[in-house]
Scaffold this active site. Sequence first.
Site, PDB file in Angstrom:
ATOM      1  CG  ASP A 161       0.170   9.116   0.468  1.00  0.00           C
ATOM      2  OD1 ASP A 161       0.035   8.107   1.185  1.00  0.00           O
ATOM      3  OD2 ASP A 161      -0.494  10.204   0.848  1.00  0.00           O
TER       4      ASP A 161
ATOM      5  CG  HIS B 267      -2.142  -0.947   1.194  1.00  0.00           C
ATOM      6  ND1 HIS B 267      -3.450  -0.578   0.976  1.00  0.00           N
ATOM      7  CD2 HIS B 267      -2.159  -2.326   1.173  1.00  0.00           C
ATOM      8  CE1 HIS B 267      -4.123  -1.571   0.632  1.00  0.00           C
ATOM      9  NE2 HIS B 267      -3.355  -2.705   0.887  1.00  0.00           N
TER      10      HIS B 267
HETATM   11  C1  GDG Z   1      -2.322   3.674   3.269  1.00  0.00           C
HETATM   12  C2  GDG Z   1      -1.126   4.765   2.328  1.00  0.00           C
HETATM   13  C3  GDG Z   1      -2.858   4.414   0.527  1.00  0.00           C
HETATM   14  C4  GDG Z   1      -8.730  10.458   7.799  1.00  0.00           C
HETATM   15  N1  GDG Z   1      -9.368  11.077   8.733  1.00  0.00           N
HETATM   16  C5  GDG Z   1     -10.445  10.563   8.836  1.00  0.00           C
HETATM   17  C6  GDG Z   1     -10.540   9.552   7.905  1.00  0.00           C
HETATM   18  N2  GDG Z   1      -9.685   9.600   7.398  1.00  0.00           N
HETATM   19  C7  GDG Z   1      -9.622   8.523   6.245  1.00  0.00           C
HETATM   20  C8  GDG Z   1      -9.523   9.359   5.050  1.00  0.00           C
HETATM   21  C9  GDG Z   1      -8.988   8.223   3.789  1.00  0.00           C
HETATM   22  C10 GDG Z   1      -8.087   7.384   4.825  1.00  0.00           C
HETATM   23  O1  GDG Z   1      -8.430   7.696   6.055  1.00  0.00           O
HETATM   24  C11 GDG Z   1      -6.582   7.754   4.633  1.00  0.00           C
HETATM   25  O2  GDG Z   1      -6.279   7.185   3.550  1.00  0.00           O
HETATM   26  P1  GDG Z   1      -4.903   7.649   2.703  1.00  0.00           P
HETATM   27  O3  GDG Z   1      -5.080   6.918   1.299  1.00  0.00           O
HETATM   28  O4  GDG Z   1      -4.832   9.023   2.399  1.00  0.00           O
HETATM   29  O5  GDG Z   1      -3.707   7.300   3.694  1.00  0.00           O
HETATM   30  P2  GDG Z   1      -3.011   6.173   4.871  1.00  0.00           P
HETATM   31  O6  GDG Z   1      -4.089   5.950   5.694  1.00  0.00           O
HETATM   32  O7  GDG Z   1      -1.737   6.718   4.812  1.00  0.00           O
HETATM   33  O8  GDG Z   1      -3.430   4.574   3.938  1.00  0.00           O
HETATM   34  C12 GDG Z   1      -1.957   5.312   1.196  1.00  0.00           C
HETATM   35  C13 GDG Z   1      -3.923   3.760   1.389  1.00  0.00           C
HETATM   36  O9  GDG Z   1      -3.049   3.181   2.430  1.00  0.00           O
HETATM   37  C14 GDG Z   1      -4.799   2.789   0.718  1.00  0.00           C
HETATM   38  O10 GDG Z   1      -3.999   1.808   0.052  1.00  0.00           O
HETATM   39  O11 GDG Z   1      -3.923   5.426  -0.286  1.00  0.00           O
HETATM   40  O12 GDG Z   1      -0.807   5.904   0.346  1.00  0.00           O
HETATM   41  O13 GDG Z   1      -0.355   5.537   3.099  1.00  0.00           O
HETATM   42  O14 GDG Z   1      -9.972   7.445   3.546  1.00  0.00           O
HETATM   43  O15 GDG Z   1     -10.793   9.473   4.598  1.00  0.00           O
HETATM   44  N3  GDG Z   1     -11.837   8.642   7.892  1.00  0.00           N
HETATM   45  C15 GDG Z   1     -12.953   8.916   8.746  1.00  0.00           C
HETATM   46  N4  GDG Z   1     -12.785  10.139   9.905  1.00  0.00           N
HETATM   47  C16 GDG Z   1     -11.750  10.965   9.633  1.00  0.00           C
HETATM   48  O16 GDG Z   1     -11.610  11.817  10.776  1.00  0.00           O
HETATM   49  N5  GDG Z   1     -13.841   8.276   8.697  1.00  0.00           N
END
Ligand code: GDG
Length: 475
Positions: free
Chosen positions: A370, A157
Amino acid sequence: MGRLIVISNRVGQPDDTRGASVGGLAMALGAALREYNGIWFGWSGRTVETFTGQLSVQRGQGATIATVDLEEQDRDEYYNGYANRTLWPLFHYRIDLSAYERSFNEGYARVNARFAQTVLPLLEPDDFIWVHDYHLIPLARELRRRGVKNRIGFFLHIPWPARRLFATLPLHRELVEAVFDYDLVGFQSHDSLSAFEDYVRGEAEGEIDSGGIDSGGIAQAFGRRVRLGVFPIGLDADAFMAAAWGEAAAAWRERMRVSLAGRRMIIGVDRLDYSKGLEERFLAYEEYLANTPEALEQVFLLQIATPSRDEVEAYQEIRARLDAVTGRINGAFATPDWVPIRYVNRTYRRDELAGIYSMAAIGLVTPLRDGMNLVAKEYVAAQPPEDPGVLILSRFAGAAEQMEEALIVNPFSREEVSDAIEAGLAMPRDERVRRWESLIEGVRRHDVAAWRDAFVEALLAAPCSPADRLATAEP
Ligand code: GDG
């Protein structure tokens, strides 16, 4: 077709479609498991004094969840140690933060062996296994050692780092050699795939047969072969778009409309992680304010930063730095009825978030590195089609390979990000609509179902036993 066995460090709540949980992995896999008759195995998140390997099994509507408890030492050395203090910073290009300690490596090897031993009795010969993320890179090797011949795929990921950085990891060769026990290895982006291929050629005296297909080719090294591919993860886009127009979202839209009082909102939503570039983002925004006096009191940045991994020192440090930077910028620019940065350290439900995103004129997504970044896609999915906002996206997010109609920026350049904020806020509606239509088309086409189907299809087409893999390795 056999069952799908998903193995990841932590398991999600696949029956909770609203998903109050944080982290892209849980959200993406929930959808995958509802579709297939799946078992999801991982750590319970609990620790016990002595590891017993006792499985706790819970049968839900969509999938069976199986978990195991680990020891405190496992949590410290494997999870907080090797995974989050060694591999996470290294894979996000922060070798200055990477801790190279033998005890962490031992803990990582021990827990991967424990995972393999515990999941073994659950496996049936027709099952295919899908392992997720950097916590479990050597899991296939541990399963093969125990005689498992099933197809095993691995999806990373996070980014795969550049070869010279990766070579700073003691035992880097062993880790890559373990990758060759999988049948298929998937990356988020071509950038990560080519970094891995570069390592195979340059450090492992291996070869890449590119095969000419978009999803990568076959790597050959250590006398073995593994199929490689690019599988960009997506959203459950239709569900997210529906959530953006549901009741909870509407309530937040109204709340934000009142609180905006005619001002324009820039939004950032991130786990509080140094890879997300929050400090650099705040400083770029400060630069924008300093250079754009007419923006004062007319614009604000809402940054939702959910605390994460707070047992790790680097996370405590970034949190303290962000508190200080926010305080300084707000102190310098705020007026009695306006603060430039609304900085929020808590979690919201996904449908609430969707409503908040939909009110923002700009989605500011500027990670320093990322794997993909799902927030960029969520921001786009939540926009009103007739008057969408503008996405500003770091070129170092995997998402940038697919989201070319965003304003792509170098997150290390304050001036560039500041210019993009200015351009985004000034962009005429027809250009915003044109860019958004192209972006939303990609978000819907490359959704989580497409990701899952592409990976599973490639896994089912890949070689399926160590014997096959050795046989195909011969010239
Ligand atoms: C890893 C990889 C890759 C955030 N605050 C709240 C909330 N979030 C959710 C967002 C989003 C998720 O968390 C974060 O996803 P990301 O993709 O931005 O980043 P990582 O957590 O680092 O994830 C990344 C991912 O895996 C998937 O393969 O894209 O590159 O690092 O969905 O919305 N969700 C809620 N409340 C919040 O306050 N419900």
